[in-house]
Scaffold this motif. Structure first.
Motif, mmCIF file in Angstrom:
data_model
loop_
_atom_site.group_PDB
_atom_site.id
_atom_site.type_symbol
_atom_site.label_atom_id
_atom_site.label_comp_id
_atom_site.label_asym_id
_atom_site.label_seq_id
_atom_site.Cartn_x
_atom_site.Cartn_y
_atom_site.Cartn_z
ATOM 1 N N GLU A 113 1.809 5.844 -9.635
ATOM 2 C CA GLU A 113 1.484 6.624 -10.830
ATOM 3 C C GLU A 113 2.259 7.935 -10.866
ATOM 4 O O GLU A 113 2.754 8.351 -11.908
ATOM 5 C CB GLU A 113 -0.022 6.895 -10.900
ATOM 6 N N PRO B 53 0.821 -1.235 0.000
ATOM 7 C CA PRO B 53 0.000 0.000 0.000
ATOM 8 C C PRO B 53 0.848 1.275 0.000
ATOM 9 O O PRO B 53 0.472 2.270 -0.638
ATOM 10 C CB PRO B 53 -0.810 -0.115 1.301
ATOM 11 N N TYR C 111 3.758 1.850 -1.414
ATOM 12 C CA TYR C 111 4.292 2.171 -2.732
ATOM 13 C C TYR C 111 3.196 2.259 -3.806
ATOM 14 O O TYR C 111 3.340 2.995 -4.781
ATOM 15 C CB TYR C 111 5.346 1.140 -3.130
ATOM 16 N N LYS C 112 2.125 1.521 -3.604
ATOM 17 C CA LYS C 112 1.060 1.530 -4.615
ATOM 18 C C LYS C 112 0.421 2.909 -4.747
ATOM 19 O O LYS C 112 0.115 3.368 -5.862
ATOM 20 C CB LYS C 112 0.002 0.483 -4.249
ATOM 21 N N LYS C 113 0.236 3.597 -3.620
ATOM 22 C CA LYS C 113 -0.452 4.889 -3.669
ATOM 23 C C LYS C 113 0.373 5.953 -4.403
ATOM 24 O O LYS C 113 -0.175 6.943 -4.897
ATOM 25 C CB LYS C 113 -0.791 5.366 -2.259
ATOM 26 N N ASP C 114 1.687 5.750 -4.501
ATOM 27 C CA ASP C 114 2.546 6.751 -5.147
ATOM 28 C C ASP C 114 3.047 6.329 -6.531
ATOM 29 O O ASP C 114 3.746 7.100 -7.190
ATOM 30 C CB ASP C 114 3.771 7.033 -4.258
#
Length: 456
Positions: free
Chosen positions: A252, A245, A247-250
């Motif tokens: 893009e 979570p 790294y996923k949120k950043d």
């Protein structure tokens, strides 16, 4: 003429005064040093402090004895009465650094100061962190204290728990400190390896070499404990459930940021968070922007997870060629070796385990894997029952070496060594054979090594 005589008398008297002062310093220092050597610190401390004040550059020994005396005082002083001794000791270290910079390691002194403050709770966590950070920035090479390195990381974790640092700060600090510990482990194991080989071959060790073995093994044991403590402190913070979570949120916003991709890739790869699609996205984006050892290794992990062993080895070999960090290079070679071992290609596997050890001499698990392969090959690599069983002596030697260079696996390695020795020829077997203690047996097949018959 009278003026000239007066001037000469003045110079003579000044010289005489200087000589007397030096004599006084020498006399008082001799008495104080004797008291300190005898550990009579109550008498030594005021005398040493006086010498430091009146003859600050008389000898560096003054500061060395003062350090011992003040540390003894700090250890024995009740709570609430230590602070003055702590402040005195810090002054002694700082003055020594000022007067004897060429004989004093800045990183060690600053780390010792930070540790003294940390142990005695002098300052808040930010101030304590800055004290350790000073040691790191001034002279990282001599900042080698296992206890100090742990505290340097511990403070960042505590500040993150208090909302004063980010999770990424914790990861960055972990990587920094863990890398330093691995460097120190490698240095100790590299110094130890030739001495262990000499010892295993029955050569006589000098007193200096025996002492070197002792200190190397103590250091390896201490660093092993600190690594375990670091991992325990990091704990669930580095689990895939937290990392993905984070790294996923950043992703893009950061997918063209090489530095961010590099950090995310390294952390996800280290924790084998390879099943989530994010790992594929990060790895491919990084390899496209900056083909590197890290991205190649990650793509190798993906290929391996998808069952494509050949492609995985291709990426792993590419990663090994590109990698410059020795510990990371060892990790790649170890992974390649494991692939060959799983296929039964023991000769190839050993070659890569040895490459891993060349890069990281403290990688005891590589020795243990070689020992395991030797043991599994015992029935195939001897000319008769005795020489087949002699292979277990060689396996035991490798397992014992694993325990000595890597204390974190010492228990398992020593158990393996004991088990292998139990399978090797015993005293009665040697007596009934044509071999004698000390004789060398050449082992054929893929092993291609020799082993000495032990004196049981």
């Amino acid at each position: 003429m009278k003026k000239r005589i007066l001037m000469l008398l003045t110079v003579a008297l000044a010289g005489s005064g200087l000589a007397n002062a030096q004599a006084d310093c020498a006399r008082e220092a001799a008495l104080a040093y004797d008291q300190a050597k005898a550990k009579n610190y109550d008498a030594a401390l005021p005398a040493l402090q006086k010498i430091r004040e009146t003859c600050p550059k008389y000898s560096m020994a003054t500061y060395q004895y003062l350090e011992r005396a003040l540390e003894a005082k700090i250890d024995k002083a009740p709570e609430g009465q230590k602070e003055q001794y702590v402040e005195d000791l810090i002054e002694v270290w700082e003055q020594r650094l000022e007067l004897y910079p060429e004989k004093t390691q800045k990183g060690k002194i600053y780390a010792d100061i930070a540790q003294l403050k940390y142990d005695n709770k002098l300052g808040d966590e930010e101030e304590l962190y800055e004290a350790y950070d000073k040691a790191w920035n001034e002279d990282k090479e001599s900042f080698t204290s296992p206890k100090g390195l742990y505290a340097y990381f511990d403070l960042v974790v505590n500040m993150q728990d208090a909302g004063e640092r980010s999770l990424q700060d914790v990861f960055d600090q972990y990587d920094k400190v863990f890398g330093k510990i691995e460097q120190e482990e490698n240095d100790a194991a590299e110094a130890l390896a030739p001495l262990l080989k000499k010892q295993e071959e029955g050569e006589e060790l000098t007193a200096k070499e025996k002492k070197q073995i002792k200190y190397s093994e103590i250091n390896l044991n201490n660093y092993s404990k600190v690594k375990a403590a670091l991992n325990a402190k990091l704990g669930a913070r580095a689990d895939c459930d937290n990392l993905i979570p984070l790294y996923k949120k950043d992703f893009e916003a950061k997918k063209t940021d090489v530095s961010w991709l590099r950090n995310a890739n390294a952390r996800l790869s280290a924790k084998d968070c390879t099943e989530d699609p994010l790992f594929v996205q990060v790895s491919e984006a990084l390899h496209k922007l900056e083909p590197s050892a890290k991205s190649a290794f990650s793509l190798g992990q993906l290929a391996e997870a998808n069952g494509d062993g050949a492609k995985a080895l291709q990426y792993y070999n590419e990663a090994a060629e590109l990698e410059t960090n020795k510990s990371d290079k060892a990790r790649i070679y170890y992974r390649i070796a494991g692939n060959y071992k799983d296929k039964g290609s023991y000769g190839q596997a050993r070659s890569f385990y040895r490459k891993a050890l060349d890069a990281k001499p403290s990688l005891g698990s590589a020795y243990l894997q070689i020992a395991s392969m030797y043991a599994k090959s015992a029935n195939s690599c001897g000319t008769d029952t005795f020489t087949k069983r002699a292979v277990y002596w060689l396996a035991a030697d490798y397992a014992s070496r694993a325990a000595r260079v890597d204390p974190s696996i010492a228990s398992n390695a020593n158990q393996a060594a004991s088990s292998y020795r139990g399978l090797a020829p015993q005293k009665s077997d040697i007596f009934q054979s044509s071999y004698n203690a000390g004789q060398t047996i050449s082992i054929g097949c893929w092993i291609g090594e020799s082993v000495r018959v032990p004196n049981l």
